[in-house]
Write an enzyme that holds these catalytic residues in place. Structure first.
Site, PDB file in Angstrom:
ATOM      1  N   LYS A 115       9.069  -4.049   7.493  1.00 54.82           N
ATOM      2  CA  LYS A 115       8.181  -3.043   6.883  1.00 54.82           C
ATOM      3  C   LYS A 115       7.043  -2.686   7.833  1.00 54.82           C
ATOM      4  O   LYS A 115       6.556  -1.559   7.827  1.00 54.82           O
ATOM      5  CB  LYS A 115       7.636  -3.540   5.541  1.00 54.82           C
ATOM      6  CG  LYS A 115       8.710  -4.004   4.549  1.00 54.82           C
ATOM      7  CD  LYS A 115       9.823  -2.996   4.315  1.00 54.82           C
ATOM      8  CE  LYS A 115      11.099  -3.668   3.859  1.00 54.82           C
ATOM      9  NZ  LYS A 115      12.310  -2.850   3.940  1.00 54.82           N
ATOM     10  N   GLU A 199      -2.209  -3.683   1.953  1.00 51.45           N
ATOM     11  CA  GLU A 199      -2.407  -2.306   1.506  1.00 51.45           C
ATOM     12  C   GLU A 199      -3.366  -2.289   0.331  1.00 51.45           C
ATOM     13  O   GLU A 199      -3.422  -3.245  -0.441  1.00 51.45           O
ATOM     14  CB  GLU A 199      -1.071  -1.686   1.031  1.00 51.45           C
ATOM     15  CG  GLU A 199      -0.144  -1.291   2.148  1.00 51.45           C
ATOM     16  CD  GLU A 199       1.155  -0.664   1.651  1.00 51.45           C
ATOM     17  OE1 GLU A 199       1.366  -0.586   0.423  1.00 51.45           O
ATOM     18  OE2 GLU A 199       1.954  -0.266   2.515  1.00 51.45           O
ATOM     19  N   HIS A 234      11.278  -4.985 -10.915  1.00 47.33           N
ATOM     20  CA  HIS A 234      11.783  -4.266  -9.739  1.00 47.33           C
ATOM     21  C   HIS A 234      13.249  -3.897  -9.840  1.00 47.33           C
ATOM     22  O   HIS A 234      13.889  -3.577  -8.853  1.00 47.33           O
ATOM     23  CB  HIS A 234      11.502  -5.056  -8.449  1.00 47.33           C
ATOM     24  CG  HIS A 234      10.031  -5.321  -8.262  1.00 47.33           C
ATOM     25  ND1 HIS A 234       9.124  -4.314  -8.030  1.00 47.33           N
ATOM     26  CD2 HIS A 234       9.308  -6.466  -8.320  1.00 47.33           C
ATOM     27  CE1 HIS A 234       7.912  -4.830  -7.944  1.00 47.33           C
ATOM     28  NE2 HIS A 234       7.995  -6.137  -8.130  1.00 47.33           N
ATOM     29  N   ARG A 291      20.823   2.463   2.976  1.00 44.27           N
ATOM     30  CA  ARG A 291      22.144   2.323   2.345  1.00 44.27           C
ATOM     31  C   ARG A 291      22.350   3.456   1.347  1.00 44.27           C
ATOM     32  O   ARG A 291      21.415   4.200   1.043  1.00 44.27           O
ATOM     33  CB  ARG A 291      22.191   1.009   1.561  1.00 44.27           C
ATOM     34  CG  ARG A 291      21.130   0.978   0.468  1.00 44.27           C
ATOM     35  CD  ARG A 291      21.225  -0.212  -0.472  1.00 44.27           C
ATOM     36  NE  ARG A 291      20.305  -0.068  -1.595  1.00 44.27           N
ATOM     37  CZ  ARG A 291      19.021  -0.404  -1.575  1.00 44.27           C
ATOM     38  NH1 ARG A 291      18.488  -0.925  -0.477  1.00 44.27           N
ATOM     39  NH2 ARG A 291      18.252  -0.224  -2.631  1.00 44.27           N
TER      40      ARG A 291
HETATM   41  C1  MV4 Z   1       2.838  -0.972  -4.034  1.00 44.14           C
HETATM   42  C2  MV4 Z   1       2.303  -0.842  -5.335  1.00 44.14           C
HETATM   43  C3  MV4 Z   1       0.987  -0.492  -5.439  1.00 44.14           C
HETATM   44  N1  MV4 Z   1       0.231  -0.305  -4.331  1.00 44.14           N
HETATM   45  N2  MV4 Z   1       2.060  -0.765  -2.965  1.00 44.14           N
HETATM   46  C4  MV4 Z   1       7.139  -2.574  -5.354  1.00 44.14           C
HETATM   47  C5  MV4 Z   1       8.431  -2.343  -4.673  1.00 44.14           C
HETATM   48  C6  MV4 Z   1       8.101  -2.158  -3.242  1.00 44.14           C
HETATM   49  N3  MV4 Z   1       8.974  -1.186  -2.663  1.00 44.14           N
HETATM   50  C7  MV4 Z   1       6.690  -1.740  -3.228  1.00 44.14           C
HETATM   51  N4  MV4 Z   1       6.175  -1.918  -4.558  1.00 44.14           N
HETATM   52  C8  MV4 Z   1       4.922  -1.561  -4.884  1.00 44.14           C
HETATM   53  N5  MV4 Z   1       4.109  -1.313  -3.833  1.00 44.14           N
HETATM   54  C9  MV4 Z   1       0.792  -0.440  -3.124  1.00 44.14           C
HETATM   55  N6  MV4 Z   1       0.030  -0.263  -2.046  1.00 44.14           N
HETATM   56  C10 MV4 Z   1       3.119  -1.071  -6.419  1.00 44.14           C
HETATM   57  C11 MV4 Z   1       4.432  -1.446  -6.209  1.00 44.14           C
HETATM   58  C12 MV4 Z   1       5.180  -1.655  -7.400  1.00 44.14           C
HETATM   59  C13 MV4 Z   1       6.228  -0.828  -7.741  1.00 44.14           C
HETATM   60  C14 MV4 Z   1       6.659   0.194  -6.904  1.00 44.14           C
HETATM   61  C15 MV4 Z   1       7.704   1.000  -7.240  1.00 44.14           C
HETATM   62  C16 MV4 Z   1       8.357   0.797  -8.451  1.00 44.14           C
HETATM   63  C17 MV4 Z   1       7.966  -0.215  -9.280  1.00 44.14           C
HETATM   64  C18 MV4 Z   1       6.911  -1.038  -8.939  1.00 44.14           C
HETATM   65  C19 MV4 Z   1       6.527  -2.058  -9.800  1.00 44.14           C
HETATM   66  C20 MV4 Z   1       5.477  -2.863  -9.449  1.00 44.14           C
HETATM   67  C21 MV4 Z   1       4.814  -2.668  -8.243  1.00 44.14           C
END
Ligand code: MV4
Length: 493
Positions: A115, A199, A234, A291
């Site tokens: 990442k 972040e 997730h 993917r």
């Molecule tokens: C985040 C976030 C809030 N702020 N980054 C979860 C999956 C991963 N791809 C990144 N994720 C998140 N990153 C920042 N800076 C909240 C999440 C997150 C989330 C993101 C997408 C879909 C569902 C989620 C559920 C909880 C947290």
């Protein structure tokens, strides 16, 4: 390309084989001992058992799979999703064996798998990112400096993580040292790499992703967005295209940012760039999935593009046969993941036998499933048994169509997420399009599905009467149902 080995199982193995057949390409299934009676094994032109049920001894055996490809004369391997699909070593081993990997290069997978490397590459192309770091954060002291600059709450994320794995929220300075230590040690034991970055934490974002295609000649298109905010632990449960919150301008900007991310790692094949979108419609790059994704179908429905066909053409070295201006969104599509999980009981996996299984049919309904009536759902793999996908001209019609299809969908023997899906799309927040990733947390209570459960008791009673009519009833008594299924859903909710 004459023969493709599909290194996967269930619905996605079938999905890939269907397109291969349409393209006059033969298929080879590889399967575990638990899967010998699965539809994908029968559908394939050839099938080879590669080991016992646990994935580590079958679907993750890269060496064995490549050996089977060579033995059967396959010239390409499609990895599906999960398993070996985002394994750079597998992509390389397939190429080194003189076979075509139907997916991106090992280099692209590797870059986007880190990442930190992904953010560094994307930054050079001015892709918007959440305030934070694009470099590894070594210790709590450095983390404190960054947090002071961007403000709490912050998220510590593992560079080798993704999909929500290895994330920790830190609300204040007091928690920082402890959380840093935990994040690093967790990352080390889960991924063998303790690099973390920081972040700013975005409170209740939407999760919107852009599907794209690139060829091996540097051409790219984006196939618009998928709204994936309805998820739990997730795991996405409902996806749709298009998103009800984007404007044409933001859609275009996100599409172009997604293509920039793909360009930054010389990507080719089908890929997806994930973004967070806040309440003011600011969007931020999260990560790239290298993917074909589970939810690719909603994109196929609104664009008319067969993504597996495009993957195969790109892997053969062909140029994309269309440009951005040739792509138009048509109508609206929803996907409900039908998982063997009990929504009334914390979505716990519910394994067992599919005693009855009848998928819905009719206009605008597509069911990509992997099992059939009478089969056991093995405990070894993902609990998703099918995807219910609908398409209609408007979002409202798509919602009504999904509800109708859930009513027709008949599963007995295991609990599934069908009832949850029907409830969710009828809620006010979903109907109005005003929801985010906290949807389930904010609105869902298991009690809301009780009415559906009462309904299934009515179904059970009706079924009992059918069985009685067919098997137990003394001869001479007239049979009102003729042994056919009665109209078992009594009312629409
Ligand atoms: C985040 C976030 C809030 N702020 N980054 C979860 C999956 C991963 N791809 C990144 N994720 C998140 N990153 C920042 N800076 C909240 C999440 C997150 C989330 C993101 C997408 C879909 C569902 C989620 C559920 C909880 C947290």
């Amino acid at each position: 390309m004459h023969k493709i080995l599909v290194a996967n199982r269930g619905e996605i193995a079938l999905r890939v084989m269907r397109t291969a057949r349409e393209m006059n390409i033969k298929t080879v299934a590889v399967y575990s001992e638990a899967d010998r009676n699965m539809p994908f094994v029968r559908y394939a032109d050839e099938a080879v058992c590669i080991g016992p049920a646990p994935s580590a001894q079958s679907y993750l055996r890269a060496d064995k799979i490549i050996e089977v490809a060579k033995q059967t004369g396959a010239d390409a391997i499609h990895p599906g999703y999960g398993f070996l699909s985002e394994n750079a070593g597998f992509s390389k081993a397939v190429s080194d064996a003189g076979l075509i990997f139907i997916g991106p290069s090992a280099r692209s997978i590797e870059m986007m798998g880190s990442k930190i490397a992904a953010k560094q590459a994307a930054k050079k192309f001015n892709v918007p990112m959440v305030p934070g770091t694009e470099d590894p954060v070594k210790d709590a002291a450095e983390a404190k400096e960054i947090a002071t600059r961007i403000g709490f709450p912050i998220l510590i994320k593992a560079s080798a993580g993704g999909g929500g794995k290895g994330m920790r929220v830190v609300n204040n300075e007091g928690e920082l040292e402890e959380q840093m230590r935990m994040a690093k040690s967790e990352a080390m034991s889960a991924f063998g790499d303790d690099a973390v970055f920081i972040e700013k934490y975005v409170g209740a974002p939407r999760h919107i992703e852009i599907q794209l295609l690139g060829d091996q000649h540097g051409n790219y298109v984006y196939l618009f967005e998928r709204e994936c905010s309805i998820q739990r632990r997730h795991q996405k449960l409902i996806e749709e295209a298009p998103s009800s919150c984007l404007t044409a301008d933001i859609r275009k900007a996100m599409g172009e940012s997604a293509v920039a991310v793909a360009r930054s790692c010389n990507y080719y094949g089908a890929g997806t760039v994930e973004f967070l979108v806040d309440e003011n419609l600011n969007y931020y790059f999260l990560e790239m999935n290298t993917r074909l994704q589970v939810e690719h179908c909603v994109t196929e429905m609104i664009t008319g593009i067969d993504l597996v066909k495009e993957q195969i053409k790109v892997a053969r070295g062909e140029k994309l046969s269309f440009g951005q201006d040739d792509l138009k969104m048509n109508g609206h599509s929803l996907e409900l993941r039908v998982c063997a999980e009990d929504p009334m009981n914390n979505f716990l996996p519910d394994t067992g036998k599919l005693e009855m299984y009848q998928p819905p049919k009719g206009p605008g309904v597509r069911v990509d499933d992997g099992y059939e009536q009478g089969q056991d759902i093995p405990i070894f793999y993902d609990p998703m048994i099918a995807k219910l996908v609908v398409h209609a001209s408007t979002r409202e019609e798509a919602i009504d169509r999904l509800c109708r299809a859930v009513d027709e969908y008949y599963i007995k023997g295991i609990q599934t997420t069908l009832s949850f899906g029907k409830w969710a799309v009828q809620t006010e927040p979903f109907r109005s399009g005003n929801f985010d990733t906290k949807f389930i947390e904010k609105y869902f209570k298991p009690e809301y599905l009780v009415e559906d459960n009462a309904d299934s008791e009515a179904v059970a009673a009706l079924l009992a009467s059918v069985v009685w009519n067919k098997e137990k009833k003394p001869t001479g008594v007239t049979n009102s149902t003729n042994g056919h299924m009665p109209n078992w859903k009594l009312r629409r909710k």
